[in-house]
Enzyme design. Structure first.
Site, PDB file in Angstrom:
ATOM      1  CD  GLU A   1      -2.608  -1.464   2.571  1.00  0.00           C
ATOM      2  OE1 GLU A   1      -2.732  -0.068   3.594  1.00  0.00           O
ATOM      3  OE2 GLU A   1      -3.715  -2.136   2.353  1.00  0.00           O
TER       4      GLU A   1
ATOM      5  CD  GLU B   1      -2.491  -6.033   4.220  1.00  0.00           C
ATOM      6  OE1 GLU B   1      -1.392  -5.960   3.748  1.00  0.00           O
ATOM      7  OE2 GLU B   1      -3.079  -6.196   5.055  1.00  0.00           O
TER       8      GLU B   1
END
Ligand code: GAL
Length: 814
Positions: free
Chosen positions: A419, A486
């Site tokens: 991210e 994830e």
């Protein structure tokens, strides 16, 4: 097959160095007897500085975990409210028979963070990254006899990472001695390719450094040894060693190779010898595996020709409040063993490189690894994180990380970030190109990196949990494989239940989530029906989460697994997370957010068994919730069974409540009016009972029970005893509601290194002689000293029968 694997594991793990030692190269641990001061100290790098009053300790050491949880610690929610600060370490290194022609290197597996290192007052370097291994050449500054190594660690500014980071020399330290012609650290690169019917080509690239001052003619001999030490193949070639660095590439054809896989993690060792004037001047060993990994577009991942789904977990490196990030090898091994038993086959190092021993264990125990280099890049994600140093250091650090890990067969994919904030496609390309310049054999991904085009396998994080996101992406980019870097996020607290479904963004929003968030995503969330109309378990703290599969962010475990099984281009995922980790608290006094399927102490939550039912073949059944619900007599409780068998039957006090057949829902549910007694589940294959599990009501525990994973350890300053302290009835049934305080004492040659009960809200100190159990259990970790003898663990508590346990520490025979 199972026995075969276990033997291999044992052998491979103990044969890290398979016996023959080099007469020249010598690598020793220097973990013991460091001096430590937890404050700034002017002049402490000077060799004659007086450190007599400093504390003596062994590394790995994490001073944050020795501190207190305090609401005003600036590390805050990211760092579990634990302290940072500045710390100094000093270590005396004795060198005898120092020769000009020899080289000495100090290797730090990891120091958190911003470390400066001096030898005999000479500054060797500054290393800001807290997760990457690094080393320095000590040779020019050494003298015969005592030498003083000094390390300053500056963690004064927090939060400095995501999530809990720890502070100090929290991994192993090594001293390596070589001749002045040597293979440098990470100086080999081994690739296996050209897989034909019954052979493979093993390519070995060797770097040799020549600091002898003149050109030398050398012979480079690379020999492949199997796990028993037998010679498999040998290749020798001449190499002219120019001053500085030379590189040679050699090919070995290996007939009938034993291929590495997660089920049979067969390891080989490449023994590299550099021979000058008929004398072996260096001998360097590289454990490696021969395996054929293919990422086939539209089809998925193939290991040695067989389709494999990634059954993965994201984890952080800390091991809870007992040890923080200074994780002893035995503690790590115990944790990985649990994951293996659960059927997990892959691990993600969230969000940075782990300790070297982690990869060795993954090689030998059989896990695939998604090796993650960074959390963010040029833009910091925590105010004082590596983002502030990225521009200057990333390239060098990334290179040394890739070289450190590229020979591990377990590492199958690189992740270049998670991210990453504000990155551009051009930046992604720069980082990907750097990886490809060091290793071409593995694909590159990035947590939520699919939004830019340069990664090989499109990595999806939480966003990919929303309905149709993966399908939509696939229709646009049909050639790209997708990996759940994830996925999935669910929350649960050991021993806590709620019968109504909770959605994080609505029912327990994270600090950054606004009320409108749920409304925005609601249509794309895979809803889970409530187990009852009215909540059965009222009065539970809203900081705790339900252990049924009904406390989710965007999709539950069972629904997500259906997707993995259905979509060929989706190679599998790394759930968030395997273990609870410190940090990412949703607010004081929480130490963590409770994403783990195993708690901070290493006690499994019910989700552990849910995954086991999805991921493993060994017949199992698990029933939930526990059966001690005083005051709920007559109330209908949903009893859920997880099993990988065809059918299961539930009994209450020996009366059958009926048999059910497993469906694609992957759980079986009975509504059972509560009455005290024993609830028992049996699972069947072809009508034959193959597994069972039961709980018996404990209204109030009457005694303490202490058990340990070992009864014998070596007095080697390393071995660990995990002691489980529980509150039980007289028949040893655990009281699942017990929260009692107990006092503990350890006598004899054992060092207490920490306690952890798994309660995310327990911010009590570890520096006292008492602790609470949480829902019946607590873990006490003890480490061997150098002394032999009996270690006695005593626990007592008001109104409970005390308990005592003895473990023996014996001489370590090399
Ligand atoms: C992800 C992030 C993780 C963790 C997780 C749970 O977005 O990558 O580090 O924060 O969410 O909220």
């Amino acid at each position: 097959m199972k026995i075969f694997i276990q033997i291999l594991l044992l052998l491979a793990f103990s044969l890290n160095s398979w016996g023959q030692k080099s007469s020249v190269r010598n690598r020793v641990s220097i973990d013991l007897n460091w001096k430590f001061l937890q404050q700034e100290c002017k002049g402490a790098e000077q060799p004659n500085f007086n450190d007599q009053e400093w504390r003596t300790l062994n590394v790995p050491h994490d001073w944050s975990i020795e501190g207190e949880y305090k609401q005003d610690n600036p590390s805050g929610t990211m760092g579990a409210f634990l302290p940072g600060g500045i710390g100094w370490y000093r270590k005396q290194i004795d060198i005898n028979n120092l020769k000009k022609s020899e080289k000495y290197f100090i290797e730090f597996d990891g120091v958190y963070l911003n470390s400066d290192v001096w030898i005999n007052g000479h500054h060797l370097g500054f290393h800001p990254n807290g997760y990457m291994s690094f080393s320095y050449d000590l040779s020019p500054y050494l003298k015969e006899g005592d030498n003083i190594l000094a390390v300053r660690v500056d963690h004064s500014k927090t939060p400095s990472g995501r999530w809990y980071t720890g502070s100090g020399i929290y991994r192993h330290v090594w001293l390596t001695k070589t001749e002045n012609i040597y293979v440098p650290k990470s100086g080999t690169y081994i690739i296996s390719d050209n897989f034909l019917e019954d052979q493979a080509t093993v390519k070995v690239q060797t770097t040799v450094v020549n600091e002898s001052g003149k050109n030398r003619k050398a012979l480079v001999r690379n020999s492949i040894r199997d796990y028993k030490g037998n010679l498999v193949k040998e290749v020798s070639d001449k190499l002219l060693l120019k001053k500085d660095t030379s590189v040679i590439v050699q090919d070995c054809i290996v007939k009938a190779p034993q291929l590495w896989s997660t089920d049979a993690p067969v390891m080989y060792t490449m023994v590299t010898e550099v021979i000058v004037n008929k004398k072996v001047v260096d001998r360097y060993e590289t454990p490696f595996g021969i395996r054929n990994i293919e990422w086939r577009s539209k089809q998925g991942l193939f290991v040695n020709g067989e389709a494999v789904i990634i059954k993965g977990l994201s984890n952080h490196q800390d091991a809870g409040g007992a040890v923080g990030v200074a994780v002893p090898d035995d503690v790590l091994y115990r944790r990985l063993k649990m994951l293996k038993e659960m059927g997990c086959n892959a691990l993600r190092t969230a969000h940075h490189p782990f300790a070297p021993e982690f990869y060795t264990m993954c090689d030998t125990m059989g896990f695939m690894v998604m090796d993650e280099a960074f959390d963010g890049w040029w833009t910091a994600k925590a105010p004082y994180d590596y983002g502030n140093y990225f521009d200057e250091y990333w390239e060098k650090d990334l290179e040394s990380f890739l070289k450190r890990d590229r020979n591990h067969p377990s590492v199958i994919i690189w992740s270049i970030g998670n991210e990453v904030r504000k990155f551009t496609p051009e930046q992604q390309k720069i980082v990907v190109d750097k990886v490809k310049s060091i290793d071409t054999t593995r694909p590159v991904t990035q947590g939520r990196g699919y939004i830019a085009p340069y990664i090989d396998i499109s990595g999806f994080n939480g966003h990919g949990e929303l309905k149709n996101e993966l399908e939509k992406y696939h229709s646009k980019y049909p050639e790209k494989l997708i990996i759940g870097t994830e996925i999935t996020h669910t929350l649960q607290t050991r021993g806590v239940y709620r019968t109504k479904t909770w959605y994080r963004t609505k029912d327990n929003p994270a600090p950054w989530e606004k009320p409108a968030h749920f409304a925005r995503i609601e249509k794309k969330v895979t809803k889970i029906p409530d187990l009852t109309e009215e909540e059965v378990f009222t009065g539970v703290s809203n900081k705790y989460q339900s252990s049924y599969d009904n406390s989710i962010v965007r999709i539950g475990v069972r629904d997500e697994w259906k997707r993995v099984e259905a979509l060929d281009y989706y190679v599998g995922n790394f759930r968030w997370t395997g273990f609870d980790y410190l940090g990412e608290s949703f607010g004081w006094p929480g130490r963590t957010a409770n994403f783990g399927i195993i708690d901070l102490a290493g006690f499994p939550k019910d989700h552990f068994y849910l995954y086991q039912s999805l991921w493993s073949d060994k017949p199992m059944v698990h029933v939930l919730p526990h059966w001690s619900h005083k005051g709920k007599e007559g109330v209908e409780i949903p009893v859920v069974l997880y099993t990988n068998c065809q059918t299961a039957e539930l009994f209450l006090n020996n009366t059958s409540l009926g048999e059910k057949t497993m469906t694609s829902e992957r759980q079986l549910v009975w509504k059972v009016p509560y009455e005290k007694g024993t609830i028992k589940a049996v699972a069947k294959i072809d009508g034959v009972v193959v597994a069972e599990q039961s709980y018996t009501t404990v209204d109030r525990g009457t005694k303490l029970t202490v058990s340990s994973d070992k009864t014998l350890i070596y007095a080697n300053n390393k071995d660990i005893i995990h002691c489980e302290i529980s509150i039980t009835d007289e028949y040893n049934n655990i009281d699942p509601n017990a929260m009692n305080t107990f006092e503990y004492e350890v006598l004899g040659p054992g060092r207490i290194i920490g306690l952890e009960n798994g309660n995310i809200l327990d911010i009590s100190s570890n520096n006292t002689s008492f602790k609470n159990v949480f829902n019946g259990k607590c873990l006490l970790i003890i480490q061997a000293t150098e002394k032999t003898g009996e270690i006695t663990i005593k626990v007592k508590s008001t109104d409970l029968q005390p308990a005592i346990l003895t473990v023996r520490a014996i001489d370590y025979i090399k």
